[in-house]
Design a protein around this motif. Structure first.
Motif, PDB file in Angstrom:
ATOM      1  N   ASP A 150       0.859  -1.184   0.000  1.00 28.90           N
ATOM      2  CA  ASP A 150       0.000   0.000   0.000  1.00 28.90           C
ATOM      3  C   ASP A 150       0.897   1.236   0.000  1.00 28.90           C
ATOM      4  O   ASP A 150       1.933   1.266   0.680  1.00 28.90           O
ATOM      5  N   CYS A 151       0.497   2.266  -0.741  1.00 27.77           N
ATOM      6  CA  CYS A 151       1.374   3.420  -0.900  1.00 27.77           C
ATOM      7  C   CYS A 151       0.568   4.675  -1.205  1.00 27.77           C
ATOM      8  O   CYS A 151      -0.639   4.613  -1.458  1.00 27.77           O
ATOM      9  N   ASP A 152       1.270   5.795  -1.195  1.00 28.43           N
ATOM     10  CA  ASP A 152       0.642   7.063  -1.588  1.00 28.43           C
ATOM     11  C   ASP A 152       0.769   7.290  -3.089  1.00 28.43           C
ATOM     12  O   ASP A 152      -0.136   7.831  -3.722  1.00 28.43           O
ATOM     13  N   PHE A 153       1.922   6.902  -3.645  1.00 36.73           N
ATOM     14  CA  PHE A 153       2.206   7.131  -5.062  1.00 36.73           C
ATOM     15  C   PHE A 153       2.966   5.938  -5.631  1.00 36.73           C
ATOM     16  O   PHE A 153       3.644   5.209  -4.900  1.00 36.73           O
ATOM     17  N   VAL A 154       2.869   5.779  -6.962  1.00 34.99           N
ATOM     18  CA  VAL A 154       3.604   4.739  -7.667  1.00 34.99           C
ATOM     19  C   VAL A 154       4.461   5.404  -8.740  1.00 34.99           C
ATOM     20  O   VAL A 154       3.962   6.206  -9.540  1.00 34.99           O
ATOM     21  N   ALA A 155       5.747   5.077  -8.751  1.00 32.50           N
ATOM     22  CA  ALA A 155       6.654   5.566  -9.788  1.00 32.50           C
ATOM     23  C   ALA A 155       6.991   4.403 -10.707  1.00 32.50           C
ATOM     24  O   ALA A 155       7.575   3.402 -10.277  1.00 32.50           O
ATOM     25  N   GLY A 156       6.603   4.522 -11.962  1.00 29.21           N
ATOM     26  CA  GLY A 156       6.861   3.471 -12.945  1.00 29.21           C
ATOM     27  C   GLY A 156       8.187   3.700 -13.646  1.00 29.21           C
ATOM     28  O   GLY A 156       8.272   4.495 -14.586  1.00 29.21           O
ATOM     29  N   CYS A 157       9.215   3.003 -13.187  1.00 28.43           N
ATOM     30  CA  CYS A 157      10.576   3.115 -13.741  1.00 28.43           C
ATOM     31  C   CYS A 157      10.996   1.788 -14.361  1.00 28.43           C
ATOM     32  O   CYS A 157      12.171   1.407 -14.301  1.00 28.43           O
ATOM     33  N   GLU A 273       2.032   9.996 -23.909  1.00 25.64           N
ATOM     34  CA  GLU A 273       1.433  11.107 -23.168  1.00 25.64           C
ATOM     35  C   GLU A 273       0.076  10.659 -22.628  1.00 25.64           C
ATOM     36  O   GLU A 273      -0.647   9.954 -23.318  1.00 25.64           O
ATOM     37  N   PRO A 274      -0.279  11.057 -21.401  1.00 27.17           N
ATOM     38  CA  PRO A 274       0.534  11.811 -20.441  1.00 27.17           C
ATOM     39  C   PRO A 274       1.492  10.881 -19.701  1.00 27.17           C
ATOM     40  O   PRO A 274       1.411   9.664 -19.830  1.00 27.17           O
ATOM     41  N   MET A 275       2.374  11.464 -18.899  1.00 24.09           N
ATOM     42  CA  MET A 275       3.308  10.680 -18.089  1.00 24.09           C
ATOM     43  C   MET A 275       2.810  10.541 -16.652  1.00 24.09           C
ATOM     44  O   MET A 275       3.532  10.014 -15.800  1.00 24.09           O
ATOM     45  N   ARG A 276       1.618  11.010 -16.400  1.00 28.80           N
ATOM     46  CA  ARG A 276       1.004  10.841 -15.080  1.00 28.80           C
ATOM     47  C   ARG A 276      -0.456  10.457 -15.264  1.00 28.80           C
ATOM     48  O   ARG A 276      -1.154  11.005 -16.108  1.00 28.80           O
ATOM     49  N   TRP A 277      -0.886   9.485 -14.468  1.00 29.84           N
ATOM     50  CA  TRP A 277      -2.300   9.112 -14.417  1.00 29.84           C
ATOM     51  C   TRP A 277      -2.655   8.953 -12.946  1.00 29.84           C
ATOM     52  O   TRP A 277      -2.240   7.981 -12.298  1.00 29.84           O
ATOM     53  N   ARG A 279      -2.192   8.849  -9.404  1.00 30.45           N
ATOM     54  CA  ARG A 279      -1.029   8.760  -8.531  1.00 30.45           C
ATOM     55  C   ARG A 279       0.084   7.871  -9.096  1.00 30.45           C
ATOM     56  O   ARG A 279       0.989   7.472  -8.374  1.00 30.45           O
ATOM     57  N   LEU A 280      -0.017   7.570 -10.386  1.00 30.41           N
ATOM     58  CA  LEU A 280       1.012   6.824 -11.090  1.00 30.41           C
ATOM     59  C   LEU A 280       1.810   7.780 -11.972  1.00 30.41           C
ATOM     60  O   LEU A 280       1.226   8.555 -12.741  1.00 30.41           O
ATOM     61  N   PHE A 281       3.132   7.707 -11.878  1.00 30.39           N
ATOM     62  CA  PHE A 281       4.017   8.567 -12.655  1.00 30.39           C
ATOM     63  C   PHE A 281       4.970   7.685 -13.460  1.00 30.39           C
ATOM     64  O   PHE A 281       5.601   6.777 -12.909  1.00 30.39           O
ATOM     65  N   LEU A 282       5.090   7.959 -14.754  1.00 36.72           N
ATOM     66  CA  LEU A 282       6.023   7.231 -15.605  1.00 36.72           C
ATOM     67  C   LEU A 282       7.346   7.977 -15.672  1.00 36.72           C
ATOM     68  O   LEU A 282       7.376   9.206 -15.795  1.00 36.72           O
ATOM     69  N   CYS A 283       8.443   7.216 -15.623  1.00 39.46           N
ATOM     70  CA  CYS A 283       9.777   7.808 -15.693  1.00 39.46           C
ATOM     71  C   CYS A 283      10.649   7.005 -16.665  1.00 39.46           C
ATOM     72  O   CYS A 283      10.547   5.781 -16.739  1.00 39.46           O
ATOM     73  N   GLY A 284      11.523   7.698 -17.369  1.00 37.69           N
ATOM     74  CA  GLY A 284      12.494   7.025 -18.222  1.00 37.69           C
ATOM     75  C   GLY A 284      11.867   6.254 -19.360  1.00 37.69           C
ATOM     76  O   GLY A 284      10.885   6.688 -19.976  1.00 37.69           O
ATOM     77  N   ASP A 285      12.445   5.074 -19.656  1.00 36.56           N
ATOM     78  CA  ASP A 285      12.019   4.286 -20.810  1.00 36.56           C
ATOM     79  C   ASP A 285      10.573   3.821 -20.723  1.00 36.56           C
ATOM     80  O   ASP A 285      10.000   3.414 -21.741  1.00 36.56           O
ATOM     81  N   ILE A 324       3.570  17.744  -8.380  1.00 35.44           N
ATOM     82  CA  ILE A 324       3.106  16.455  -8.892  1.00 35.44           C
ATOM     83  C   ILE A 324       1.982  16.640  -9.912  1.00 35.44           C
ATOM     84  O   ILE A 324       1.860  15.852 -10.849  1.00 35.44           O
ATOM     85  N   GLU A 325       1.182  17.690  -9.764  1.00 35.83           N
ATOM     86  CA  GLU A 325       0.102  17.926 -10.726  1.00 35.83           C
ATOM     87  C   GLU A 325       0.649  18.358 -12.082  1.00 35.83           C
ATOM     88  O   GLU A 325       0.045  18.070 -13.114  1.00 35.83           O
ATOM     89  N   ARG A 326       1.787  19.035 -12.091  1.00 36.74           N
ATOM     90  CA  ARG A 326       2.370  19.514 -13.343  1.00 36.74           C
ATOM     91  C   ARG A 326       3.540  18.644 -13.798  1.00 36.74           C
ATOM     92  O   ARG A 326       4.250  19.003 -14.734  1.00 36.74           O
ATOM     93  N   TYR A 327       3.730  17.504 -13.142  1.00 42.34           N
ATOM     94  CA  TYR A 327       4.854  16.646 -13.486  1.00 42.34           C
ATOM     95  C   TYR A 327       4.885  16.288 -14.965  1.00 42.34           C
ATOM     96  O   TYR A 327       5.897  16.463 -15.658  1.00 42.34           O
ATOM     97  N   SER A 328       3.781  15.786 -15.488  1.00 43.77           N
ATOM     98  CA  SER A 328       3.744  15.339 -16.885  1.00 43.77           C
ATOM     99  C   SER A 328       4.025  16.495 -17.827  1.00 43.77           C
ATOM    100  O   SER A 328       4.818  16.370 -18.774  1.00 43.77           O
ATOM    101  N   GLU A 329       3.419  17.620 -17.576  1.00 40.96           N
ATOM    102  CA  GLU A 329       3.614  18.800 -18.428  1.00 40.96           C
ATOM    103  C   GLU A 329       5.086  19.224 -18.467  1.00 40.96           C
ATOM    104  O   GLU A 329       5.653  19.472 -19.533  1.00 40.96           O
ATOM    105  N   ARG A 330       5.691  19.310 -17.296  1.00 36.28           N
ATOM    106  CA  ARG A 330       7.083  19.759 -17.234  1.00 36.28           C
ATOM    107  C   ARG A 330       8.039  18.735 -17.834  1.00 36.28           C
ATOM    108  O   ARG A 330       8.973  19.091 -18.557  1.00 36.28           O
ATOM    109  N   ALA A 331       7.813  17.469 -17.516  1.00 35.97           N
ATOM    110  CA  ALA A 331       8.696  16.430 -18.035  1.00 35.97           C
ATOM    111  C   ALA A 331       8.616  16.353 -19.558  1.00 35.97           C
ATOM    112  O   ALA A 331       9.639  16.298 -20.245  1.00 35.97           O
TER     113      ALA A 331
END
Length: 389
Positions: A150-157, A273-277, A279-285, A324-331
């Motif tokens: 259980d978590c607050d956020f998920v980072a997909g790396c 796109e997008p890189m965020r859905w 509380r899930l954030f996509l990073c890298g490949d 975190i709300e603008r993560y996808s936009e900035r990335a």
């Protein structure tokens, strides 16, 4: 199990995020499908932007890198045996660092284990649940039993083939892709580098790149057909073809030897796109791929980690969610610029099967303009050393 950030993928981007968060008192768990030894056995690039280097320093894992890395103030471009240098330091005041991705990953593993960081290896069947709600969780199988975090956020790396991107519904995500009609045949050899700086060579026989890992370990590439396999190329055939494509003076001083690794990689440009859905954030490949010509693969992952890390710190320490709300936009704003640069470098230096005589003349003129024009060299240098975050 409960954590603040569940990180899927134990490669350099997932480990760097975990270590940076640890430095700020934010808890994470890293899930990795393979063993540590397997991850460290993967041969990857080693040209690091200053922004990436600074993130390693902020994470407290830069001591060995600063001691052993090679600082490169420029690079060499050649076409049909006419070569010229581009001086990053003179044009931008900055440089790049050569330090293998394997060593970056090793340093991050050592730091996480020394800090008691939680890394779970050899997991299978990872699934992300509830990412679009307020209580996400991740399930996986380990030793035949299902586990839950259980978590607050998920980072997909977890890379291009991982579960993270696939967890975003098709109705939400859009993918952009360009496939290139050739690959790179690369070898690693225990030989001294042919040059102090990287050589990017374009010739009528195709592209070649001379790179290095350290003073006794060199990495070389040649453009090849997608239908080739590493077994089609003996070491002798590779060295002879490389010599035909690089400047004559470099070919004469090239030290050859047995390959310790040989592989072929296809080239593609890819962005989702997008890189965020939620509380899930996509990073890298997991979110984007670049052809390796511009040395941006690991560096684009680092820029994602920069934006996500600062957004999470802002959330936990300041109670503010703009990051975190603008993560996808900035990335994505930075990613698309890196995609453009990598595409441009690839089209500038490779031979394409459908090029006409006109296309080849235009390509030659583009290289000539770059050789003669300081402003054009500055644009290349600014992109190569890394655009600001």
């Amino acid at each position: 199990m409960r954590t603040q950030v569940a990180i899927i993928g134990g490669g350099p981007s997932g480990l760097l995020l975990s270590q940076l968060l640890h430095q700020r008192g934010i808890d994470s768990v890293v899930l990795e499908r393979k063993t540590r030894e397997y991850v460290l056995g993967r041969i990857r690039a080693g040209v690091l932007e200053v922004g990436f280097v600074n993130l390693m320093r902020e994470a407290g894992v830069a001591e060995r890198m600063d001691r052993e890395c090679f600082i490169h103030d420029g690079t060499v471009i050649s076409r049909d045996n006419l070569s010229f240098g581009i001086n990053f330091k003179e044009l931008t005041g900055s440089h790049v660092v050569v330090y293998g991705q394997t060593e970056v990953t090793r340093d991050l593993y050592d730091a996480r284990e020394a800090a008691g960081g939680k890394i779970v290896y050899e997991v299978d069947g990872v699934e992300i649940h509830g990412a679009d709600g307020d209580a996400p969780y991740v399930t996986y199988h380990k030793d035949g039993a299902e586990q839950r975090i259980d978590c607050d956020f998920v980072a997909g790396c977890d890379g291009f083939h991982g579960v993270s991107r696939q967890s975003i519904p098709l109705s939400v995500r859009r993918e952009y892709e360009k496939l290139y009609p050739f690959g790179w045949l690369g070898i690693l050899s225990e030989t001294p580098p042919v040059n102090d700086e990287l050589i990017y060579a374009s010739s009528e026989r195709g592209f070649a790149l001379c790179s290095m890992r350290n003073e006794n370990l060199s990495r070389y590439y040649i453009q090849c057909s997608l239908s080739d396999s590493p077994e089609d190329w003996t070491d002798a055939a590779f060295w002879e073809e490389l010599k035909r494509r690089i400047p004559e003076e470099a070919a004469e001083r090239l030290v050859t030897g047995p390959s310790v690794e040989k592989s072929i990689a296809p080239l593609r440009s890819f962005v989702t796109e997008p890189m965020r859905w939620g509380r899930l954030f996509l990073c890298g490949d997991a979110a984007h791929i670049v052809p390796p010509t511009g040395a941006k693969g690991l560096n684009t992952a680092a820029s994602d980690i920069h934006y996500l890390y600062h957004g999470l710190v802002q959330h936990y320490q300041d109670g503010e969610d703009e990051g975190i709300e603008r993560y996808s936009e900035r990335a994505l704003a930075r990613i698309w610029k890196a995609e453009r640069f990598s595409w441009w470098m690839t089209t500038l230096l490779h031979r394409f099967p459908d090029q006409s005589a006109f296309d080849l003349r235009i390509q030659a003129a583009e290289v000539a303009f770059l050789r003669e024009n300081r402003a054009a060299q500055t644009v290349l240098a600014e992109n190569y050393v890394g655009l600001p975050y």
